[in-house]
Write an enzyme that holds these catalytic residues in place. Structure first.
Site: not given
Ligand code: BDR
Ligand code: CA
Length: 297
Positions: A234
């Protein structure tokens, strides 16, 4: 020319990978790392940011502690299942070489005040509370921001917090709304594309054999928990978009944020009366994965 950036983050495994990429690549001049509560509490995200800098021998870059109080809501439950009780699922880092500073929004505002218009980008990897404070409390300096690139939201893809809401936006919907409604150019990197940029075991094994490549391998190894075949990168996608936006297909859309009280609060709403925002809706997965690896050579 290196991009001058501030990284706002809640490390977190994928945040840590994004930070290592930014520090290892020659494309960024990282001015500071500001922290936010999210994947884990603020003390831990702040310590993890300092540990990553110490590991990379970059104790010269300041860590500035942000907030753990969303604009108007309670801090929501933490996602220890994915990131563990320490935010890094047991991967150990050296201690930070110096104590963090306090007051991330004010530090960001002071840094912007000394900069030329449009000369600093903000790479936002967590809930948007710190950045919303900058926008609302220091409007006179926001013209110094070139662009805010945000990991958050889901447009057509299902959510990972509520049925359609994504964790970062769901953690502070009002902050997300302030940031996407700000006069600054904002690019959103939603789950629709981050879920397509995935590390599997072969990819992990092929990470370069450098000190930070080996640390990335370790972080990816624990991220691939419970026998999962692959995991989405992500937050690294924000760094990739900053280096080469052509990897993504980006559209300008009119969007709003759901500010209600149901489990889907924080979801993105496509609305012709909404705020115009650039959103990545497609990605060249192969190019993205190849580019990510270059930060570790
Ligand atoms: C986002 O949420 C967090 O858990 C991860 O680091 C990322 O920024 C993904 O939905
Ligand atoms: Ca994050």
């Amino acid at each position: 020319m290196k991009k001058r950036v501030i990284i706002d983050t809640d490390p977190g495994l994928d945040d840590a990978l994004a930070i290592l990429f930014a520090l290892g690549s020659d494309k960024f001049d990282v001015l500071g790392i500001t922290t936010i509560a999210g994947n884990i509490g603020l003390d831990r995200t702040t310590a993890n940011a300092g540990g990553l800098l110490a590991f990379m021998g970059r104790g010269d870059i300041p860590v500035i502690r942000g907030t753990d109080i969303p604009l108007t809501r309670e801090l929501q439950d933490l996602v220890a299942i994915v990131h563990g009780m320490d935010g890094l699922k047991g991967v150990t880092l050296p201690d930070a070489t110096s104590a963090p500073l306090n007051g991330a929004p004010d530090w960001i505002a002071r840094t912007l005040a000394e900069a030329a218009p449009g000369s600093i980008d903000i790479l936002a990897l967590g809930p948007l509370t710190n950045i919303a404070h900058v926008v609302t409390e220091h409007p006179e300096v926001v013209d110094r921001i070139g662009e805010i690139i945000v990991m958050g939201g889901a447009v057509h893809a299902p959510g990972n917090s509520g049925p359609s809401s994504e964790f970062n936006f769901a953690s502070d919907p009002e902050a997300a709304s302030v940031v996407i409604g700000s006069p600054v150019k904002v690019t959103i990197i939603p789950l629709d594309v981050t879920r397509q940029v995935r590390a599997d075991l072969n990819y992990v094994a092929a990470m370069p054999d450098t000190p930070h490549g080996r640390l990335a391998r370790e972080l990816l190894g624990v991220y691939l928990h419970n026998g999962r075949e692959s995991r989405p990168l992500h937050d690294p996608c924000v760094m990739l978009a900053a280096v080469d936006a052509s990897i993504f297909s980006i559209e300008n859309m009119k969007l709003d944020i759901d500010l209600g009280d149901d489990p889907d609060a924080g979801r993105l709403l496509v609305d012709r009366r909404g705020m115009p925002v650039d959103v990545a809706l497609g990605v060249d997965t192969e190019r993205a994965l190849a580019l990510f690896r270059t930060g570790f050579v």
